[in-house]
Design a protein around this motif. Structure first.
Motif, mmCIF file in Angstrom:
data_model
loop_
_atom_site.group_PDB
_atom_site.id
_atom_site.type_symbol
_atom_site.label_atom_id
_atom_site.label_comp_id
_atom_site.label_asym_id
_atom_site.label_seq_id
_atom_site.Cartn_x
_atom_site.Cartn_y
_atom_site.Cartn_z
ATOM 1 N N GLU A 1 -0.683 15.259 6.509
ATOM 2 C CA GLU A 1 -0.493 14.740 5.145
ATOM 3 C C GLU A 1 0.037 13.305 5.182
ATOM 4 O OE1 GLU A 1 -0.969 16.356 2.225
ATOM 5 O OE2 GLU A 1 -0.915 18.509 2.659
ATOM 6 N N GLN A 2 0.827 12.985 6.184
ATOM 7 C CA GLN A 2 1.378 11.636 6.315
ATOM 8 C C GLN A 2 0.260 10.621 6.558
ATOM 9 O OE1 GLN A 2 4.675 10.851 5.983
ATOM 10 N NE2 GLN A 2 4.293 8.664 6.287
ATOM 11 N N SER B 1 0.815 4.068 -2.951
ATOM 12 C CA SER B 1 0.558 5.471 -2.648
ATOM 13 C C SER B 1 1.686 6.350 -3.189
ATOM 14 C CB SER B 1 0.404 5.652 -1.135
ATOM 15 O OG SER B 1 -0.280 6.852 -0.834
ATOM 16 N N LEU C 1 -4.559 6.357 2.048
ATOM 17 C CA LEU C 1 -4.799 6.057 0.631
ATOM 18 C C LEU C 1 -4.104 4.766 0.241
ATOM 19 C CD1 LEU C 1 -4.432 9.621 -0.949
ATOM 20 C CD2 LEU C 1 -6.523 8.284 -0.679
ATOM 21 N N GLY C 2 -2.879 4.584 0.722
ATOM 22 C CA GLY C 2 -2.131 3.362 0.416
ATOM 23 C C GLY C 2 -2.869 2.120 0.864
ATOM 24 N N ILE C 3 -3.446 2.170 2.067
ATOM 25 C CA ILE C 3 -4.182 1.013 2.579
ATOM 26 C C ILE C 3 -5.329 0.645 1.628
ATOM 27 C CG2 ILE C 3 -5.709 0.237 4.444
ATOM 28 C CD1 ILE C 3 -3.956 2.009 6.345
ATOM 29 N N ARG D 1 7.653 10.807 2.550
ATOM 30 C CA ARG D 1 6.522 10.195 3.255
ATOM 31 C C ARG D 1 6.624 8.676 3.220
ATOM 32 N NH1 ARG D 1 3.159 14.453 1.172
ATOM 33 N NH2 ARG D 1 3.355 16.089 2.749
ATOM 34 N N LEU E 1 -3.301 2.697 12.285
ATOM 35 C CA LEU E 1 -2.896 4.047 11.854
ATOM 36 C C LEU E 1 -3.665 5.116 12.616
ATOM 37 C CD1 LEU E 1 -1.271 5.800 9.849
ATOM 38 C CD2 LEU E 1 -3.194 5.603 8.258
ATOM 39 N N ARG F 1 8.175 3.461 10.183
ATOM 40 C CA ARG F 1 7.220 3.212 11.247
ATOM 41 C C ARG F 1 6.685 1.781 11.203
ATOM 42 N NH1 ARG F 1 2.146 4.200 12.518
ATOM 43 N NH2 ARG F 1 1.598 4.642 10.363
ATOM 44 N N GLY G 1 0.814 -1.212 0.000
ATOM 45 C CA GLY G 1 0.000 0.000 0.000
ATOM 46 C C GLY G 1 0.847 1.261 0.000
ATOM 47 N N ILE G 2 1.895 1.273 0.803
ATOM 48 C CA ILE G 2 2.779 2.444 0.858
ATOM 49 C C ILE G 2 3.363 2.741 -0.521
ATOM 50 C CG2 ILE G 2 4.966 3.306 1.785
ATOM 51 C CD1 ILE G 2 4.292 1.647 4.362
ATOM 52 N N ASP H 1 2.279 14.209 11.096
ATOM 53 C CA ASP H 1 1.945 15.139 10.011
ATOM 54 C C ASP H 1 0.609 14.713 9.400
ATOM 55 O OD1 ASP H 1 1.754 16.674 7.760
ATOM 56 O OD2 ASP H 1 3.519 15.840 6.767
ATOM 57 N N PHE I 1 -1.573 10.100 3.250
ATOM 58 C CA PHE I 1 -0.730 9.298 2.361
ATOM 59 C C PHE I 1 -0.847 7.809 2.695
ATOM 60 C CE2 PHE I 1 3.304 7.226 1.335
ATOM 61 C CZ PHE I 1 3.561 7.653 0.049
ATOM 62 N N GLU I 2 -0.783 7.498 3.969
ATOM 63 C CA GLU I 2 -0.828 6.092 4.368
ATOM 64 C C GLU I 2 -2.234 5.510 4.262
ATOM 65 O OE1 GLU I 2 1.502 4.940 7.784
ATOM 66 O OE2 GLU I 2 2.820 6.685 7.574
ATOM 67 N N PHE J 1 -5.616 1.484 -1.627
ATOM 68 C CA PHE J 1 -5.061 0.973 -2.891
ATOM 69 C C PHE J 1 -4.727 -0.502 -2.739
ATOM 70 C CE2 PHE J 1 -3.395 5.480 -3.842
ATOM 71 C CZ PHE J 1 -4.428 5.741 -4.705
ATOM 72 N N ARG K 1 -9.034 13.728 -1.064
ATOM 73 C CA ARG K 1 -7.828 13.945 -0.255
ATOM 74 C C ARG K 1 -8.072 15.061 0.751
ATOM 75 N NH1 ARG K 1 -2.629 13.572 -0.077
ATOM 76 N NH2 ARG K 1 -2.591 15.795 0.371
#
Lengths: 206, 206
Positions: free
Chosen positions: B163-164, A175, B170-172, A191, B199, A198, A171-172, B161, B167-168, B174, B140
């Motif tokens: 934004e961080q 993204s 969205l990755g999950i 990011r 998260l 983490r 996923g990371i 952050d 970002f994560e 995807f 977003r």
DNA sequence: CCTACCGATCGGTAGG
DNA sequence: CCTACCGATCGGTAGG
């Protein structure tokens, strides 16, 4: 007249076709990789190009295979010297980040495997879709092997499911690809590194 | 003869076209959404179909707009009653997971926004690419607003952050779409919920 | 909404 | 590697 010279030239032509084909597919997808446009780009005839592969499907498979070699050289080989387990996992992720950040020469349109996966994930099974699945499974298993090694060695918390780590790692990087390709976000690699650090934090590093 | 009846029928026909178009695009992409095939599926003529939109590009934009409405209804509206901040963020993620898990009727080929983003991310700017970017940015920003609210209210660690987090997150999702579409992995929704819970863990919940 | 058509391009073949 | 061609399909238009 010399068959060796002619065979060598044919091989070089084939290389040029595949290289350009990978670039075109990274931009327009494996479906948008058309014989006429590729031949035009290379200054050869359609039938001359097709003679090297026979069918468009074989050309698509050749492009996938080549992309796999490029990915392997850019992401796996740099990490091959690291210790199996957490160290190698971190090395792979770092090489992967750099690869998605910089590899514009071979993949001007972004990671071909992400493009191909999304393009074929809803298609009926067939040689191309099957190859995409096989490639994704290969890398998944390599990541999974190092995660398992790390958990077994106590480098990662033992209560974490190895599959869960792989799911989140992928996923990371999806993204990252998304942020770079759609938004051109220059902060995305940082990011990615933050997220990976983490996720792959050792038990004593919390 | 009645213009009202004819207008109402034209509207219904247009609805049918868009609905089927969204389904087709989710499988074959917005590029694979062809006028001839769509017209054949619906039992009308190409020119009859095109009369409702004028160009293929307008049809693609109509499909994107419809997909956005479906997504909004399935993911944002169910969470609209929750408190802004962490509670709403969690509600959105739960609805999003369910949506990717079950929404096979409107999107038989998976999330159209993911497909469209990957399909157009390497294309030159144009009406369709611009619309894809705009839609992604809209969601977003909605996610970001709730993350900021949660951080400001002390519901999420203040050192993170915003934004961080996005970002994560969205990755999950995807990764969920990828696992479901390419591998048909039945464990993916559970992995998504685990990743989201970790998260979005509050400061006192570690 | 239709039929009938346009030029362009698709993947692929014949024959050299 | 080439020219010359095939039928199918593409997006779109003319004219009703």
């Amino acid at each position: 007249m010399s068959p060796r010279k002619s065979a060598a030239e044919a091989h070089r032509t084939r290389e040029r076709i595949v290289e350009r084909g990978v670039a075109m597919a990274s931009v327009d997808g494996l479906g948008g990789l058309t014989i006429g446009r590729l031949a035009g780009d290379l200054g050869i005839s359609k039938s001359g190009l097709l003679g090297h592969f026979g069918t468009k499907e074989a050309l698509q498979l050749a492009a996938l295979r080549r992309a796999s070699e490029v990915f392997s050289r850019a992401v796996w080989e740099p990490a091959s010297g690291a210790e199996p387990g957490l160290a190698r996992l971190r090395a792979v992720c770092e090489a992967w980040t750099t690869y998605l950040e910089r590899e514009r020469a071979t993949f001007p349109g972004g990671c071909l495997f992400t493009t191909a996966a999304v393009e074929f994930d809803a298609q009926l099974p067939g040689p191309v879709r099957d190859a995409v699945v096989r490639l994704h499974q290969t890398w998944r298993h390599r990541l999974l092997a190092d995660v398992r090694h790390a958990v077994a060695a106590g480098e990662l918390p033992g209560d974490g499911d190895p599959e869960q780590y792989v799911f989140e790692l992928l996923g990371i990087f999806f993204s990252l690809n998304h942020s770079v390709q759609l938004f051109g976000d220059p902060a995305a690699p940082a990011r990615t590194r933050t997220a990976v650090a983490r996720l792959l934090r050792g038990p004593g590093e919390g």
